[in-house]
Write a protein that holds these residues in place. Structure first.
Motif, PDB file in Angstrom:
ATOM      1  N   ARG A 198      31.587  21.920  62.226  1.00 15.16           N
ATOM      2  CA  ARG A 198      31.427  21.025  63.222  1.00 15.16           C
ATOM      3  C   ARG A 198      32.652  20.788  64.133  1.00 15.16           C
ATOM      4  NH1 ARG A 198      30.840  14.974  60.850  1.00 15.16           N
ATOM      5  NH2 ARG A 198      33.043  15.407  60.178  1.00 15.16           N
ATOM      6  N   LEU A 212      26.297  16.526  61.838  1.00 16.13           N
ATOM      7  CA  LEU A 212      26.677  17.058  60.384  1.00 16.13           C
ATOM      8  C   LEU A 212      25.198  16.901  59.685  1.00 16.13           C
ATOM      9  CD1 LEU A 212      28.213  17.894  58.312  1.00 16.13           C
ATOM     10  CD2 LEU A 212      28.583  15.459  57.355  1.00 16.13           C
ATOM     11  N   LYS A 213      24.322  16.187  59.845  1.00 13.03           N
ATOM     12  CA  LYS A 213      22.867  16.059  59.440  1.00 13.03           C
ATOM     13  C   LYS A 213      22.073  17.427  59.955  1.00 13.03           C
ATOM     14  CE  LYS A 213      22.493  11.151  58.894  1.00 13.03           C
ATOM     15  NZ  LYS A 213      22.108   9.987  58.995  1.00 13.03           N
ATOM     16  N   ILE A 214      22.323  17.418  61.296  1.00 13.03           N
ATOM     17  CA  ILE A 214      21.621  18.832  61.884  1.00 13.03           C
ATOM     18  C   ILE A 214      22.029  20.101  61.306  1.00 13.03           C
ATOM     19  CG2 ILE A 214      21.405  20.276  63.717  1.00 13.03           C
ATOM     20  CD1 ILE A 214      21.312  17.611  65.651  1.00 13.03           C
ATOM     21  N   GLN A 216      23.236  20.342  58.039  1.00  8.91           N
ATOM     22  CA  GLN A 216      22.818  20.306  56.970  1.00  8.91           C
ATOM     23  C   GLN A 216      21.253  20.845  56.696  1.00  8.91           C
ATOM     24  OE1 GLN A 216      23.832  16.222  55.835  1.00  8.91           O
ATOM     25  NE2 GLN A 216      25.713  16.654  54.867  1.00  8.91           N
ATOM     26  N   ARG A 217      20.461  20.133  57.766  1.00 14.87           N
ATOM     27  CA  ARG A 217      19.281  20.903  57.816  1.00 14.87           C
ATOM     28  C   ARG A 217      19.136  22.368  58.126  1.00 14.87           C
ATOM     29  NH1 ARG A 217      15.996  18.629  62.252  1.00 14.87           N
ATOM     30  NH2 ARG A 217      14.399  20.038  61.148  1.00 14.87           N
ATOM     31  N   GLN A 249      18.058  21.420  68.125  1.00 13.12           N
ATOM     32  CA  GLN A 249      18.621  20.092  68.396  1.00 13.12           C
ATOM     33  C   GLN A 249      20.099  20.372  68.692  1.00 13.12           C
ATOM     34  OE1 GLN A 249      17.366  18.347  64.834  1.00 13.12           O
ATOM     35  NE2 GLN A 249      15.628  17.218  65.747  1.00 13.12           N
ATOM     36  N   PRO A 256      16.488  22.441  63.826  1.00 13.45           N
ATOM     37  CA  PRO A 256      17.772  21.912  63.907  1.00 13.45           C
ATOM     38  C   PRO A 256      18.763  22.896  64.909  1.00 13.45           C
ATOM     39  CG  PRO A 256      17.132  23.197  61.846  1.00 13.45           C
ATOM     40  CD  PRO A 256      16.065  22.733  62.314  1.00 13.45           C
ATOM     41  N   SER A 273      28.931   8.160  65.409  1.00 10.92           N
ATOM     42  CA  SER A 273      27.584   8.513  65.290  1.00 10.92           C
ATOM     43  C   SER A 273      27.101   9.744  65.645  1.00 10.92           C
ATOM     44  CB  SER A 273      26.838   7.521  66.251  1.00 10.92           C
ATOM     45  OG  SER A 273      26.832   6.027  65.843  1.00 10.92           O
ATOM     46  N   HIS A 317      29.134  12.393  65.249  1.00  8.26           N
ATOM     47  CA  HIS A 317      29.670  13.288  64.181  1.00  8.26           C
ATOM     48  C   HIS A 317      28.667  13.453  63.193  1.00  8.26           C
ATOM     49  CE1 HIS A 317      34.353  13.184  65.112  1.00  8.26           C
ATOM     50  NE2 HIS A 317      33.642  13.433  66.069  1.00  8.26           N
ATOM     51  N   ASP A 318      28.233  12.145  62.675  1.00  3.45           N
ATOM     52  CA  ASP A 318      27.138  12.167  61.553  1.00  3.45           C
ATOM     53  C   ASP A 318      25.800  12.833  61.990  1.00  3.45           C
ATOM     54  OD1 ASP A 318      28.830  10.678  60.089  1.00  3.45           O
ATOM     55  OD2 ASP A 318      27.843   8.706  60.454  1.00  3.45           O
ATOM     56  N   LEU A 319      25.411  12.717  63.262  1.00  2.00           N
ATOM     57  CA  LEU A 319      24.242  13.459  63.613  1.00  2.00           C
ATOM     58  C   LEU A 319      24.535  14.735  63.621  1.00  2.00           C
ATOM     59  CD1 LEU A 319      21.662  13.189  64.997  1.00  2.00           C
ATOM     60  CD2 LEU A 319      22.616  12.791  67.386  1.00  2.00           C
TER      61      LEU A 319
END
Length: 222
Positions: free
Chosen positions: A155, A133-135, A137-138, A85, A82, A127, A129-131
């Motif tokens: 973020r 946030l997921k990174i 979270q990981r 990324q 992450p 898309s 923003h969600d990406l």
């Protein structure tokens, strides 16, 4: 008249390309009359695919955000952690803005009411923003961030910082803070250092500390 509309070329794509070129020269969104003149077509013909100046702004933003998502996807595919990324996303954002500075400015300066009135633009933005946030979270799950870290705020902070760095890069006002560097190199370094500073440097155990967990030796999960 400098006709840029070639036989067989789609009028819409030609108009977007021409408008982008004109915006790069003037720093402003061109009027339809100017785009039509540059293309060598009648304004009424152009209005069949671009209805007005606001529509021109929207289609330019649409293409620009598609390019940004494509650039991000390409860069992320090379990374696994992450940390790497998120760094790849910020560098991709810098490189995209360097290649398409006029689009970066136009999208950034779009009135919120205009942007939010177009679902496709909102979808592209969401898309990304969600990406991110997921990174985050990981990264949090792997111990790079505190368990109670406000990821939504983090973020927002990341976006604000990177946007500011890019703005200074495009103004040619970044390299003077890092003598010996070009503006684009200084921008990449600035966002890379910022991302690395977000994460905890400590390792979870002496064994992992010795092994150097993670692709960046100084960025290890806790």
């Amino acid at each position: 008249m400098n006709a840029t509309f070639k036989p067989g070329q789609h009028l819409l794509s030609a108009a977007i390309s021409t408008a982008s070129h004109l915006a790069a020269k003037t720093g402003e969104l061109p009027h339809l009359e100017t785009v039509a003149e540059e293309l060598g077509v009648e304004r009424d013909l152009l209005k069949q695919v671009i209805f007005d100046r606001e529509h021109l702004l929207v289609v330019m933003a649409d293409v620009a955000l598609q390019r940004l998502l494509h650039t991000i996807t390409q860069e992320m595919a090379r990374c696994s952690s992450p940390v790497d990324q998120l760094e790849a996303i910020t560098v991709a954002y810098v490189d995209w803005a360097r290649l398409y500075p006029q689009e970066f400015r136009l999208v950034g300066e779009m009135p919120a009411a205009v942007f939010e009135a177009h679902p496709r633009l909102l979808q592209y933005e969401q898309s990304v923003h969600d990406l991110v946030l997921k990174i985050l979270q990981r990264a949090q799950a792997k111990g790079y961030l505190e368990a109670d870290e406000d990821l939504v705020m983090l973020r927002a902070i990341c976006h604000t910082y990177v946007y500011g760095v890019i703005t200074k890069m495009l103004l040619g006002d970044l390299a003077r803070w890092t003598p010996g560097s070009r503006d684009e190199d200084a921008a990449r370094m600035a966002v890379q250092v910022f991302i690395r500073k977000l994460f905890k440097p400590a390792a979870s155990s002496p064994g992992s500390r010795a092994a150097g967990v993670g692709s960046h030796p100084h960025l290890r999960p806790v």
